[in-house]
Scaffold this motif. Sequence first.
Motif, short mmCIF file in Angstrom:
data_model
loop_
_atom_site.label_atom_id
_atom_site.label_comp_id
_atom_site.label_asym_id
_atom_site.label_seq_id
_atom_site.Cartn_x
_atom_site.Cartn_y
_atom_site.Cartn_z
N LYS A 256 0.82 -1.30 -0.07
CA LYS A 256 -0.17 0.15 0.05
C LYS A 256 0.75 1.43 -0.02
CE LYS A 256 -3.76 -2.11 0.26
NZ LYS A 256 -4.85 -2.17 -0.98
N GLN A 257 2.10 1.16 -0.14
CA GLN A 257 2.96 2.35 -0.07
C GLN A 257 4.02 2.28 -1.01
OE1 GLN A 257 3.87 3.57 4.09
NE2 GLN A 257 2.62 5.20 3.90
N ARG A 258 4.69 3.14 -1.43
CA ARG A 258 5.71 3.24 -2.46
C ARG A 258 6.72 4.37 -1.98
NH1 ARG A 258 2.41 0.18 -3.64
NH2 ARG A 258 1.69 -0.59 -5.53
N PHE A 259 8.18 4.21 -1.76
CA PHE A 259 9.01 5.18 -1.28
C PHE A 259 10.29 5.02 -2.41
CE2 PHE A 259 7.45 3.19 2.76
CZ PHE A 259 6.82 4.61 3.00
N ILE A 260 10.68 6.35 -2.91
CA ILE A 260 11.75 6.16 -3.99
C ILE A 260 12.80 7.16 -3.19
CG2 ILE A 260 12.42 7.63 -5.77
CD1 ILE A 260 10.41 6.45 -7.42
N PHE A 261 14.11 6.84 -3.46
CA PHE A 261 15.32 7.24 -2.74
C PHE A 261 16.06 7.93 -3.95
CE2 PHE A 261 13.86 4.19 0.36
CZ PHE A 261 14.13 4.90 1.49
N ASN A 262 16.05 9.35 -4.11
CA ASN A 262 16.80 9.99 -4.91
C ASN A 262 16.01 9.93 -6.61
OD1 ASN A 262 18.70 10.65 -3.32
ND2 ASN A 262 20.32 9.35 -4.18
N ALA A 263 15.96 11.16 -7.06
CA ALA A 263 14.98 11.28 -8.34
C ALA A 263 15.86 11.88 -9.33
CB ALA A 263 13.86 11.79 -8.26
N GLY A 264 17.24 11.50 -9.73
CA GLY A 264 18.14 12.17 -10.36
C GLY A 264 17.80 12.46 -12.00
N ASP A 265 18.46 13.37 -12.49
CA ASP A 265 18.47 13.68 -13.88
C ASP A 265 19.23 14.74 -14.31
OD1 ASP A 265 16.37 14.87 -16.54
OD2 ASP A 265 17.94 13.26 -16.66
N VAL A 266 20.19 14.68 -15.29
CA VAL A 266 20.97 15.82 -15.54
C VAL A 266 20.58 16.27 -17.15
CG1 VAL A 266 23.26 16.74 -16.15
CG2 VAL A 266 22.89 15.23 -14.27
N SER A 267 20.46 17.60 -16.97
CA SER A 267 19.84 18.26 -18.34
C SER A 267 20.54 19.41 -18.31
CB SER A 267 18.34 18.47 -18.43
OG SER A 267 18.05 18.96 -19.44
N ILE A 268 20.74 19.87 -19.81
CA ILE A 268 21.48 21.20 -19.85
C ILE A 268 20.31 22.48 -19.94
CG2 ILE A 268 22.77 22.64 -21.60
CD1 ILE A 268 23.57 20.04 -22.85
N GLY A 269 20.44 23.44 -19.09
CA GLY A 269 19.46 24.48 -19.16
C GLY A 269 18.87 24.85 -17.65
N LEU A 270 18.28 25.71 -17.73
CA LEU A 270 17.79 26.25 -16.47
C LEU A 270 16.79 25.43 -15.79
CD1 LEU A 270 18.08 29.01 -14.62
CD2 LEU A 270 15.83 29.71 -15.83
N LEU A 271 16.21 24.74 -16.34
CA LEU A 271 15.06 23.60 -15.92
C LEU A 271 15.56 22.22 -16.08
CD1 LEU A 271 12.14 23.43 -14.43
CD2 LEU A 271 11.26 23.40 -16.86
N ILE A 272 15.55 21.70 -14.95
CA ILE A 272 16.06 20.27 -15.14
C ILE A 272 14.95 19.47 -14.52
CG2 ILE A 272 17.80 18.67 -13.83
CD1 ILE A 272 19.71 20.96 -13.49
N LYS B 49 1.95 6.27 -8.05
CA LYS B 49 1.44 5.66 -6.72
C LYS B 49 2.57 5.71 -5.70
CE LYS B 49 -1.42 1.76 -8.14
NZ LYS B 49 -1.85 0.43 -7.76
N ILE B 50 3.63 6.76 -6.03
CA ILE B 50 4.84 6.90 -5.01
C ILE B 50 4.32 8.05 -3.95
CG2 ILE B 50 7.03 8.20 -4.91
CD1 ILE B 50 7.12 5.54 -6.31
N ASP B 51 4.60 7.53 -2.69
CA ASP B 51 4.22 8.31 -1.76
C ASP B 51 5.12 9.40 -1.22
OD1 ASP B 51 1.35 7.03 -0.73
OD2 ASP B 51 2.94 5.62 -1.34
N HIS B 52 6.38 8.83 -1.12
CA HIS B 52 7.36 9.73 -0.58
C HIS B 52 8.59 9.66 -1.51
CE1 HIS B 52 4.80 9.10 2.98
NE2 HIS B 52 5.61 9.99 3.68
N ILE B 53 9.40 10.60 -1.67
CA ILE B 53 10.54 10.59 -2.28
C ILE B 53 11.90 11.32 -0.95
CG2 ILE B 53 12.06 11.86 -3.83
CD1 ILE B 53 9.94 11.70 -5.80
N PHE B 54 12.74 10.41 -0.92
CA PHE B 54 13.82 10.83 -0.10
C PHE B 54 15.06 11.15 -0.49
CE2 PHE B 54 11.06 7.96 2.22
CZ PHE B 54 10.73 8.56 3.13
#
Length: 791
Positions: free
Chosen positions: A67-83, A101-106
Amino acid sequence: MPEPEPETERVIFNKRRAEGRDNNKAKTLQLKVRKLNPVNTICYFQILGTGMDTRDTSPSVLLFFDKQRFIFNAGDVSIGLLIIFAGLQRFCTEHKIKLSKIDHIFLSRVCSETAGGIPGLLLTLAGMGDEGMSVNVLGPSDLKYLVEAMRSFIPNAAMVHTKSFGPATGSDAVAFPPVVLIDNEVVKISAILLQPHGKSLAGPTVQPGDISVVYVCELPEIKGKFDPAKATALGLKPGPKYCELQLGKSVRSGPSVPGPIVLLVDCPTTAHFEYLLSEQSLTSYYADVSGDRMDNAKVVNYVIHLSPASVTSSPQYQGWMKRFGGAQHILAGHEMKNVEIPIPKSSSRIAARLNHVCPQLFPATGFWSQQHMSKLFSDSIASSEDSLSKYSESISAENLLKFILRPLAQLGLDRTGIPSLTSPLEIIDELRSEIPEIEDAVQEIKKFWQSPGQTNEDMEIVLLGTGSSQPSKYRNVSSIYINLFSKGSALFDCGERTLGQLKRRFGVNGADDAVRSLRLEDLDMQFLDCRHTTEASLAALESNPKSSTGSSPPGSPSSSEQKNPNSNLFAKGASMQSFWKRPGSPVGNGVVVPVLKKLKKVLNEAGLEALISFPVVHCPHAFGVVLKAAERLNSKGKVISGWKIVYSGDTRPCPELIEASRGATVLIHEARSHKMLNRSSLSYVQATFEDGMVDEAIARNHSTTKEAIEVGDSAGAYQIILTHFSQRYPKIPVFDETHMHNTCIAFDMMSVNIADLPVLPKVLPYLKLLFRTEMIVDESDDVVYDATLAI
């Protein structure tokens, strides 16, 4: 129904959307509320992308419960002001993991490789359904600075569920106790802060980026089962007392089983490691010197190391790992285990097919080039294997590797979901078997390039992303790289995952060269509002370049607007407005003119005559762009006219776009909406788009395929490249070939040299053959499921 503007010069559009009023209803963005099940039947950790196909992001880790989902880190690298959240999002789409369905991101740190995906995730969730959704985001104290930076383009309602912990930046660097972040029926998650200080850092106070986090995830113990035999031996009869015994009120009928414990360690530098060694709050998880444990010691099952190989390979770090006794260690910090397996496997498969059919327009990706692969392995694989050999309990992380925690009977590693390597040769063999006549098409296409002199190092268009809205497993979002070769380069749009696409197209080293050719200067970039590069603005400033306090040129901010802080687009609470009601800019002419002079100098050095923007009809502050090359002399002294590229951006057909496209060498036009096939009959549904879908195009202020071609024809454009296709539709749109005499469909990684322009329409029918079995709308592409179970 949207309120269409009365037809003027055959322009029909949604005025409310153009003015930013199409969705002005305040959203609450409620958090997901789920009833937790303390008796968990399923629980596992899973690696979601090691970042290794382009080496530009930290791996993400999923903690899955019923009943719960947690993600640790949500990385991405892009060029520009908005990543934005594209690397992880595209990976999850590829492997049917439902991020909604993700509840928390750490976050283990606050930097681009760990937190760069947060803005896009919040935007995606905010747009789901009528009310939108939100998610809890937790991280060290630097998170508040990321939150403040995002407030200018993310709804405030999406930001209310962010929480930072630890000492504030600028405070004294003192020991900070562990923080309990989650403590419910299914898991307890604590954060142990690594806050190094000393000679290697700036000083005794906390600086941005200093703090890293060790997360401790502890599952509750499983109570011993009730034993009827023991109850009978105590003289008890079946009844309510049995229940009391089962609850442990008087007799324990069996031993409780401790819950599994998993640590996620992000130790980015040796300075952090020195602090890690002395962290007292970890001592309760260590075995003693002999490897045994005290009665009250906690047994750690897995340690996931997000630390880089430069740290984990040291003898000191290896010695620290042994303190956990028999725990299994997973090295996930940029290891080389599956470097040969592309993260976006579906798009890599398509790229290999396109390269086989037409290598002139679809060169082999830098990722799969032998030189690139050899260098990656020679640089890193040896050190990685050496690191693993030092400690037998270590394994290297792989994409989709699972660590089963519940049920206990399945405790251990699960490799069944790990993607296998498919070589380009296997993909081509599959293609030949599926479409035998494809080899005839390959030979026909070769004839188009048999004429001499069809190479040019003047300009090349590289379409890094040709999709819309958000990444899919087939198309990345908008990004177009203009390669001017020795004279530099430019980018039209810079959607998320642009850097990753550059690495896939040119290889790791080639991408570095491509970025250098943009002339970007670290921390010294200067920005111009597109209103200052319209023809009217440029002409006014050219006629009065010294003016800094006089009347403003058309499109520039008025003095009254400059005095009004609420007119600033990025002011807190400011709403975006249409280009008919342009807000003021905080930058006056005195600042704009010097920047424009620098721009002109850069253009001249690149052999360009002008860069001109023009307003289009889509949403507030939407612009298209024109890039003109200067005239030049060829080797025979003949004057060669400069080329002209026009990029529409998102827009409805409009007079400004047609006028800007007059005589264009190439018009790159969005065609987000188009006709599609009926799944049951495989026949054209003409009304689906040209009638019904036109209404959708108007509602969203986009263009249809037919409208885009009509714009190019009206303006006399030499060639038209259609891009920015809806992610709901197939890999290639269905089109009427009678209207495609000077038009081509764009694909990710397509590279069009200026010398290739005459053959573009000729190649298109063969590309249609390539996708003949895949031109049905794939409904599953728009529906993302959980990785393993439909529960």
